[in-house]
Design a protein around this motif. Structure first.
Motif, short mmCIF file in Angstrom:
data_model
loop_
_atom_site.label_atom_id
_atom_site.label_comp_id
_atom_site.label_asym_id
_atom_site.label_seq_id
_atom_site.Cartn_x
_atom_site.Cartn_y
_atom_site.Cartn_z
N ALA A 1 -57.13 69.80 -53.96
CA ALA A 1 -56.22 70.76 -54.59
C ALA A 1 -56.74 72.19 -54.51
O ALA A 1 -55.95 73.14 -54.58
CB ALA A 1 -55.97 70.37 -56.04
N GLN A 2 -58.04 72.36 -54.34
CA GLN A 2 -58.62 73.71 -54.23
C GLN A 2 -58.22 74.39 -52.93
O GLN A 2 -58.22 75.60 -52.82
CB GLN A 2 -60.15 73.64 -54.33
CG GLN A 2 -60.62 73.24 -55.70
CD GLN A 2 -62.14 73.16 -55.76
OE1 GLN A 2 -62.83 73.91 -55.08
NE2 GLN A 2 -62.63 72.26 -56.57
N GLY A 3 -57.89 73.60 -51.93
CA GLY A 3 -57.43 74.14 -50.66
C GLY A 3 -58.56 74.61 -49.76
O GLY A 3 -59.72 74.68 -50.17
N THR A 4 -58.20 74.90 -48.52
CA THR A 4 -59.13 75.40 -47.52
C THR A 4 -58.47 76.59 -46.84
O THR A 4 -57.35 76.47 -46.35
CB THR A 4 -59.44 74.32 -46.46
OG1 THR A 4 -59.99 73.19 -47.12
CG2 THR A 4 -60.40 74.81 -45.41
N TYR A 5 -59.15 77.73 -46.81
CA TYR A 5 -58.59 78.93 -46.19
C TYR A 5 -58.69 78.84 -44.68
O TYR A 5 -59.71 78.41 -44.12
CB TYR A 5 -59.33 80.19 -46.67
CG TYR A 5 -58.78 81.44 -46.04
CD1 TYR A 5 -57.56 81.98 -46.46
CD2 TYR A 5 -59.45 82.06 -45.00
CE1 TYR A 5 -57.04 83.12 -45.87
CE2 TYR A 5 -58.93 83.20 -44.40
CZ TYR A 5 -57.74 83.72 -44.84
OH TYR A 5 -57.22 84.84 -44.25
N SER A 6 -57.63 79.23 -43.99
CA SER A 6 -57.61 79.27 -42.53
C SER A 6 -56.81 80.49 -42.09
O SER A 6 -55.74 80.78 -42.63
CB SER A 6 -56.96 78.00 -41.98
OG SER A 6 -56.78 78.11 -40.59
N ASN A 7 -57.35 81.22 -41.11
CA ASN A 7 -56.60 82.34 -40.54
C ASN A 7 -56.44 82.18 -39.02
O ASN A 7 -56.14 83.12 -38.31
CB ASN A 7 -57.26 83.68 -40.88
CG ASN A 7 -58.70 83.76 -40.42
OD1 ASN A 7 -59.21 82.87 -39.76
ND2 ASN A 7 -59.37 84.84 -40.80
N LEU A 8 -56.65 80.94 -38.56
CA LEU A 8 -56.53 80.64 -37.14
C LEU A 8 -56.22 79.15 -36.98
O LEU A 8 -56.82 78.33 -37.66
CB LEU A 8 -57.85 80.96 -36.42
CG LEU A 8 -58.00 80.53 -34.97
CD1 LEU A 8 -57.07 81.34 -34.07
CD2 LEU A 8 -59.44 80.71 -34.52
N ALA A 9 -55.28 78.83 -36.13
CA ALA A 9 -54.98 77.43 -35.82
C ALA A 9 -54.98 77.25 -34.31
O ALA A 9 -54.39 78.05 -33.59
CB ALA A 9 -53.64 77.02 -36.41
N VAL A 10 -55.66 76.22 -33.86
CA VAL A 10 -55.69 75.89 -32.45
C VAL A 10 -54.98 74.54 -32.30
O VAL A 10 -55.34 73.57 -32.96
CB VAL A 10 -57.15 75.79 -31.93
CG1 VAL A 10 -57.16 75.39 -30.46
CG2 VAL A 10 -57.87 77.11 -32.14
N ILE A 11 -53.95 74.52 -31.47
CA ILE A 11 -53.12 73.32 -31.34
C ILE A 11 -53.25 72.77 -29.92
O ILE A 11 -53.08 73.49 -28.94
CB ILE A 11 -51.64 73.64 -31.64
CG1 ILE A 11 -51.51 74.25 -33.03
CG2 ILE A 11 -50.77 72.40 -31.47
CD1 ILE A 11 -50.16 74.85 -33.33
N THR A 12 -53.58 71.48 -29.83
CA THR A 12 -53.63 70.78 -28.56
C THR A 12 -52.83 69.49 -28.69
O THR A 12 -52.47 69.09 -29.81
CB THR A 12 -55.08 70.47 -28.13
OG1 THR A 12 -55.72 69.74 -29.16
CG2 THR A 12 -55.86 71.74 -27.87
N HIS A 13 -52.55 68.85 -27.57
CA HIS A 13 -51.79 67.60 -27.65
C HIS A 13 -52.10 66.69 -26.48
O HIS A 13 -52.58 67.12 -25.44
CB HIS A 13 -50.29 67.87 -27.73
CG HIS A 13 -49.74 68.48 -26.47
ND1 HIS A 13 -49.73 69.83 -26.25
CD2 HIS A 13 -49.19 67.92 -25.38
CE1 HIS A 13 -49.19 70.09 -25.07
NE2 HIS A 13 -48.85 68.94 -24.51
N SER A 14 -51.83 65.43 -26.69
CA SER A 14 -51.87 64.39 -25.66
C SER A 14 -50.50 63.73 -25.70
O SER A 14 -49.68 64.08 -26.53
CB SER A 14 -52.98 63.38 -25.98
OG SER A 14 -52.62 62.57 -27.09
N PRO A 15 -50.23 62.75 -24.86
CA PRO A 15 -48.93 62.09 -24.94
C PRO A 15 -48.68 61.40 -26.29
O PRO A 15 -47.55 61.23 -26.70
CB PRO A 15 -48.99 61.05 -23.81
CG PRO A 15 -49.96 61.61 -22.83
CD PRO A 15 -50.99 62.31 -23.67
N ALA A 16 -49.74 61.04 -27.01
CA ALA A 16 -49.59 60.26 -28.23
C ALA A 16 -49.77 61.04 -29.52
O ALA A 16 -49.40 60.54 -30.58
CB ALA A 16 -50.59 59.10 -28.22
#
Length: 103
Positions: free
Chosen positions: A18-33
């Motif tokens: 519930a305290q959360g985690t700060y993020s100012n960057l997201a890196v998105i990758t993917h595979s077929p699944a």
């Protein structure tokens, strides 16, 4: 996210989460699944960024997340006004520096 025939789902959250985690960057990758989203934190004066959380989800759930986030942003902007997009190098990491594509 609205669904017809929706049943109430009780969601529990620990005090630590519930305290959360700060993020100012997201890196998105993917595979077929699956889609992999690394939420990271880049800090001024420090080289690189540190991944704080990695979320792995199916393509179906990734699309549901996209739709839910889009709807929430629309509701936010109706209430609080338009969210400004980054304009320069000091506002955010440019889109072309965030790797996207297959894992």
């Amino acid at each position: 996210m609205a669904q017809e025939n929706k049943t109430d789902l009780k969601i529990n959250i620990s005090d630590e989460v519930a305290q959360g985690t700060y993020s100012n960057l997201a890196v998105i990758t993917h595979s077929p699944a699956e889609f992999i989203i690394d939420f990271a934190q880049a800090m001024p004066g420090r080289e690189g960024a540190t991944v704080r959380q990695r979320i792995i989800m199916s393509p179906t759930h990734a699309k549901r997340l996209l739709m839910a986030l889009s709807g929430n942003i629309q509701n936010y902007e109706k209430t609080f006004g338009t969210i400004d997009e980054p304009h320069g190098p000091n506002d955010a990491i440019p889109y072309n520096m965030v790797p996207q594509g297959k894992a």
